[in-house]
Design a protein around this motif. Structure first.
Motif, mmCIF file in Angstrom:
data_model
loop_
_atom_site.group_PDB
_atom_site.id
_atom_site.type_symbol
_atom_site.label_atom_id
_atom_site.label_comp_id
_atom_site.label_asym_id
_atom_site.label_seq_id
_atom_site.Cartn_x
_atom_site.Cartn_y
_atom_site.Cartn_z
ATOM 1 N N TRP A 41 0.818 -1.211 0.000
ATOM 2 C CA TRP A 41 0.000 0.000 0.000
ATOM 3 C C TRP A 41 0.855 1.265 0.000
ATOM 4 O O TRP A 41 0.427 2.317 -0.473
ATOM 5 C CB TRP A 41 -0.921 0.005 1.214
ATOM 6 N N ASN A 42 2.096 1.133 0.516
ATOM 7 C CA ASN A 42 2.986 2.292 0.551
ATOM 8 C C ASN A 42 4.050 2.125 -0.530
ATOM 9 O O ASN A 42 4.875 1.214 -0.457
ATOM 10 C CB ASN A 42 3.649 2.396 1.929
ATOM 11 N N PRO A 43 4.088 2.957 -1.540
ATOM 12 C CA PRO A 43 5.081 2.789 -2.619
ATOM 13 C C PRO A 43 6.505 3.114 -2.199
ATOM 14 O O PRO A 43 7.442 2.803 -2.914
ATOM 15 C CB PRO A 43 4.594 3.755 -3.703
ATOM 16 N N LYS A 44 6.707 3.716 -1.034
ATOM 17 C CA LYS A 44 8.055 4.052 -0.575
ATOM 18 C C LYS A 44 8.810 2.795 -0.130
ATOM 19 O O LYS A 44 8.210 1.790 0.239
ATOM 20 C CB LYS A 44 8.001 5.048 0.582
ATOM 21 N N PHE A 45 10.132 2.892 -0.092
ATOM 22 C CA PHE A 45 11.009 1.829 0.404
ATOM 23 C C PHE A 45 10.791 0.504 -0.329
ATOM 24 O O PHE A 45 10.828 -0.571 0.253
ATOM 25 C CB PHE A 45 10.822 1.605 1.914
ATOM 26 N N LYS A 46 10.544 0.603 -1.590
ATOM 27 C CA LYS A 46 10.311 -0.604 -2.379
ATOM 28 C C LYS A 46 11.604 -1.423 -2.508
ATOM 29 O O LYS A 46 11.581 -2.647 -2.410
ATOM 30 C CB LYS A 46 9.781 -0.196 -3.747
ATOM 31 N N LYS A 47 12.715 -0.732 -2.698
ATOM 32 C CA LYS A 47 14.001 -1.410 -2.851
ATOM 33 C C LYS A 47 14.429 -2.108 -1.558
ATOM 34 O O LYS A 47 14.927 -3.242 -1.557
ATOM 35 C CB LYS A 47 15.057 -0.400 -3.279
ATOM 36 N N GLN A 48 14.208 -1.426 -0.435
ATOM 37 C CA GLN A 48 14.585 -2.013 0.855
ATOM 38 C C GLN A 48 13.740 -3.244 1.174
ATOM 39 O O GLN A 48 14.220 -4.208 1.769
ATOM 40 C CB GLN A 48 14.449 -0.979 1.975
ATOM 41 N N ARG A 49 12.470 -3.206 0.790
ATOM 42 C CA ARG A 49 11.620 -4.374 1.023
ATOM 43 C C ARG A 49 12.070 -5.561 0.172
ATOM 44 O O ARG A 49 11.962 -6.718 0.588
ATOM 45 C CB ARG A 49 10.165 -4.031 0.729
ATOM 46 N N ALA A 50 12.579 -5.283 -0.984
ATOM 47 C CA ALA A 50 13.063 -6.372 -1.848
ATOM 48 C C ALA A 50 14.334 -7.006 -1.292
ATOM 49 O O ALA A 50 14.586 -8.197 -1.491
ATOM 50 C CB ALA A 50 13.305 -5.835 -3.248
ATOM 51 N N GLN A 51 15.158 -6.218 -0.583
ATOM 52 C CA GLN A 51 16.404 -6.743 -0.027
ATOM 53 C C GLN A 51 16.185 -7.617 1.201
ATOM 54 O O GLN A 51 17.117 -8.275 1.664
ATOM 55 C CB GLN A 51 17.335 -5.580 0.327
ATOM 56 N N LYS A 52 15.022 -7.636 1.777
ATOM 57 C CA LYS A 52 14.729 -8.465 2.944
ATOM 58 C C LYS A 52 14.715 -9.951 2.598
ATOM 59 O O LYS A 52 14.886 -10.798 3.476
ATOM 60 C CB LYS A 52 13.384 -8.076 3.555
ATOM 61 N N PHE A 53 14.532 -10.279 1.367
ATOM 62 C CA PHE A 53 14.437 -11.671 0.942
ATOM 63 C C PHE A 53 15.717 -12.052 0.211
ATOM 64 O O PHE A 53 16.156 -11.343 -0.701
ATOM 65 C CB PHE A 53 13.227 -11.880 0.029
ATOM 66 N N VAL A 54 16.334 -13.168 0.653
ATOM 67 C CA VAL A 54 17.573 -13.644 0.054
ATOM 68 C C VAL A 54 17.305 -15.013 -0.560
ATOM 69 O O VAL A 54 16.808 -15.921 0.125
ATOM 70 C CB VAL A 54 18.708 -13.738 1.093
ATOM 71 N N LYS A 55 17.654 -15.149 -1.800
ATOM 72 C CA LYS A 55 17.472 -16.433 -2.476
ATOM 73 C C LYS A 55 18.688 -17.309 -2.220
ATOM 74 O O LYS A 55 19.821 -16.874 -2.433
ATOM 75 C CB LYS A 55 17.284 -16.219 -3.974
ATOM 76 N N ILE A 56 18.461 -18.507 -1.737
ATOM 77 C CA ILE A 56 19.540 -19.440 -1.430
ATOM 78 C C ILE A 56 19.342 -20.712 -2.234
ATOM 79 O O ILE A 56 18.209 -21.065 -2.605
ATOM 80 C CB ILE A 56 19.595 -19.763 0.082
ATOM 81 N N ASP A 57 20.450 -21.362 -2.461
ATOM 82 C CA ASP A 57 20.412 -22.643 -3.173
ATOM 83 C C ASP A 57 20.319 -23.760 -2.141
ATOM 84 O O ASP A 57 21.250 -23.992 -1.352
ATOM 85 C CB ASP A 57 21.671 -22.825 -4.024
ATOM 86 N N LEU A 58 19.216 -24.437 -2.101
ATOM 87 C CA LEU A 58 19.004 -25.512 -1.147
ATOM 88 C C LEU A 58 19.797 -26.738 -1.575
ATOM 89 O O LEU A 58 19.853 -27.068 -2.774
ATOM 90 C CB LEU A 58 17.525 -25.856 -1.049
ATOM 91 N N PRO A 59 20.415 -27.436 -0.634
ATOM 92 C CA PRO A 59 21.160 -28.649 -1.010
ATOM 93 C C PRO A 59 20.220 -29.784 -1.380
ATOM 94 O O PRO A 59 19.034 -29.781 -1.030
ATOM 95 C CB PRO A 59 21.955 -28.980 0.265
ATOM 96 N N ASN A 60 20.777 -30.736 -2.046
ATOM 97 C CA ASN A 60 20.007 -31.904 -2.443
ATOM 98 C C ASN A 60 19.999 -32.891 -1.273
ATOM 99 O O ASN A 60 20.992 -33.562 -0.992
ATOM 100 C CB ASN A 60 20.622 -32.549 -3.691
ATOM 101 N N PHE A 61 18.892 -32.944 -0.601
ATOM 102 C CA PHE A 61 18.794 -33.803 0.581
ATOM 103 C C PHE A 61 18.702 -35.285 0.219
ATOM 104 O O PHE A 61 18.905 -36.141 1.087
ATOM 105 C CB PHE A 61 17.583 -33.394 1.431
ATOM 106 N N GLN A 62 18.364 -35.585 -1.005
ATOM 107 C CA GLN A 62 18.266 -36.978 -1.433
ATOM 108 C C GLN A 62 19.646 -37.555 -1.782
ATOM 109 O O GLN A 62 19.784 -38.764 -1.953
ATOM 110 C CB GLN A 62 17.342 -37.090 -2.652
ATOM 111 N N GLU A 63 20.665 -36.682 -1.871
ATOM 112 C CA GLU A 63 22.004 -37.137 -2.251
ATOM 113 C C GLU A 63 22.703 -37.760 -1.043
ATOM 114 O O GLU A 63 22.710 -37.184 0.045
ATOM 115 C CB GLU A 63 22.805 -35.947 -2.768
ATOM 116 N N LYS A 64 23.294 -38.929 -1.206
ATOM 117 C CA LYS A 64 23.979 -39.640 -0.138
ATOM 118 C C LYS A 64 25.487 -39.459 -0.288
ATOM 119 O O LYS A 64 26.022 -39.505 -1.398
ATOM 120 C CB LYS A 64 23.628 -41.128 -0.170
ATOM 121 N N SER A 65 26.153 -39.268 0.855
ATOM 122 C CA SER A 65 27.604 -39.066 0.824
ATOM 123 C C SER A 65 28.340 -40.344 0.411
ATOM 124 O O SER A 65 29.441 -40.284 -0.135
ATOM 125 C CB SER A 65 28.097 -38.614 2.198
#
Length: 360
Positions: A41-65
């Motif tokens: 609802w507030n168009p201000k601080f749009k860039k800062q709101r986008a920086q709150k979310f960080v995309k990470i690469d999740l490991p493959n949990f099905q992979e066995k060592s």
């Protein structure tokens, strides 16, 4: 339907009659407006709101060592920034005190009884001066870590630690006692204190306490240093120990005793927060052993009937033991007659066997 048609006709008439600005406003009102539901609802601080979310690469949990090779495992660990696991397990530990006295001071025989004017006293003073060189080097090492250390002021500080430690022991304050004694000295001071009442008082010093011995040693590494200082105390104290029944076991609350002790104080000088604590007491070999304290026991009174039955049983046992001694000679005398009868029977049998059979 008629109402809707009349409304449309009215709007068209107004559009024809009104100016172009009024016509545009009426046209917007007639259209359906739609808004984004995900828009803030507030168009201000749009860039800062986008920086709150960080995309990470999740490991493959099905992979066995176990399915990966060593090179693949190494690359996976490098990607994650993780060090490879070690084959052994290390646990940190802290050595707060040493396990004993290194290079213990040997008190001269007859100390406290011989004066320096006598030949024996002069000899003791000479031996003390010969051993003083190592102590001087140790004191210099202590001063390199503790600048305020002084051989003149430390004995009074050690006496305060000595009094506080014994007062806490008599009061059985286990947690406060650990501030004045080391981990090695604590179990020795608290041994056999349970179910006992201790009255201890420090009356006065017969001689001023003095520093007689100092040593510094390292453990595991050369930077991990421990200092031990031996202080001579010649004091007057009162000690009385009572058992759980309130009976006096040792000492007296009225009679004061002169006590000569050589007490060792230790400090972890490499530790910035280390402090001097009571570590041990030196007991010379020439000192005669102390008499053990009398211990009280509960006397169980047995009933008289049981005592009488036990006395009768003892008499019967004594009488039974005397009878076999009387009958034993008779058995010994009978034994030859039995053997003689056996010999006669054997001769008769032999004669029957050797006799010739009658002819027909």
């Amino acid at each position: 339907m008629e109402l809707a048609a009349s409304a449309r006709c009215g709007i068209k008439a107004l559009q024809l009659l009104q100016p172009p600005a009024m016509q545009a406003l009426l046209q917007l009102q007639s259209q359906q407006l739609r808004y984004r539901q995900t828009k803030h609802w507030n168009p201000k601080f749009k860039k800062q709101r986008a920086q709150k979310f960080v995309k990470i690469d999740l490991p493959n949990f099905q992979e066995k060592s176990s399915d990966l090779s060593q090179d693949e495992m190494r690359s996976r660990l490098k990607e994650r920034g993780v060090l490879p696991p070690r084959p052994w397990l290390e646990r940190p530990f802290h050595i707060s005190c040493t396990g004993g006295i290194f290079e213990p001071y040997v008190p001269p025989e007859g100390d406290g009884k011989k004066s320096f004017i006598s030949s024996a006293g002069a000899k003791q003073k000479l031996e003390f001066l010969e051993k003083k060189s190592k102590s001087v080097m140790a004191v210099r090492k202590i001063r390199s870590y503790e600048e305020e250390f002084s051989t003149d002021d430390f004995p009074s500080q050690a006496q305060d630690i000595y009094i506080a430690a014994h007062a806490q022991m008599a009061a059985k304050n286990k947690h406060q006692l650990r501030e004045f004694v080391t981990e090695r000295c604590y179990p020795e001071m608290m041994h056999n204190v349970r179910d006992k009442t201790i009255h201890w008082r420090f009356l006065q010093s017969l001689e001023p306490p003095r520093l007689v011995h100092a040593r510094v040693t390292d453990i595991i590494s050369k930077e991990n240093l421990y200092a031990q200082v031996t202080v001579r105390f010649h004091t007057q104290q009162v000690l009385a120990i009572y058992d759980r029944f309130g009976r006096l076991m040792h000492g007296s609350e009225i009679i004061a005793k002169d006590v000569l002790e050589y007490v060792v104080f230790e400090k972890h000088i490499s530790n910035e927060y280390g402090k001097w604590r009571l570590h041990d007491k030196i007991i010379p070999d020439w000192l005669p052993p102390r008499e053990p304290a009398p211990i009280t026991y509960r006397v169980i009174e047995e009933p008289e009937e049981a005592v009488e039955l036990l006395a009768e049983g003892d008499k019967k046992l004594e009488a039974g033991a005397e009878k076999p001694n009387v009958e034993q000679p008779a058995q010994i005398e009978v034994a030859p007659t039995v053997s003689a009868a056996v010999e006669v029977d054997s001769e008769n049998k032999a004669s029957k066997v050797t006799k010739p059979s009658p002819t027909i």
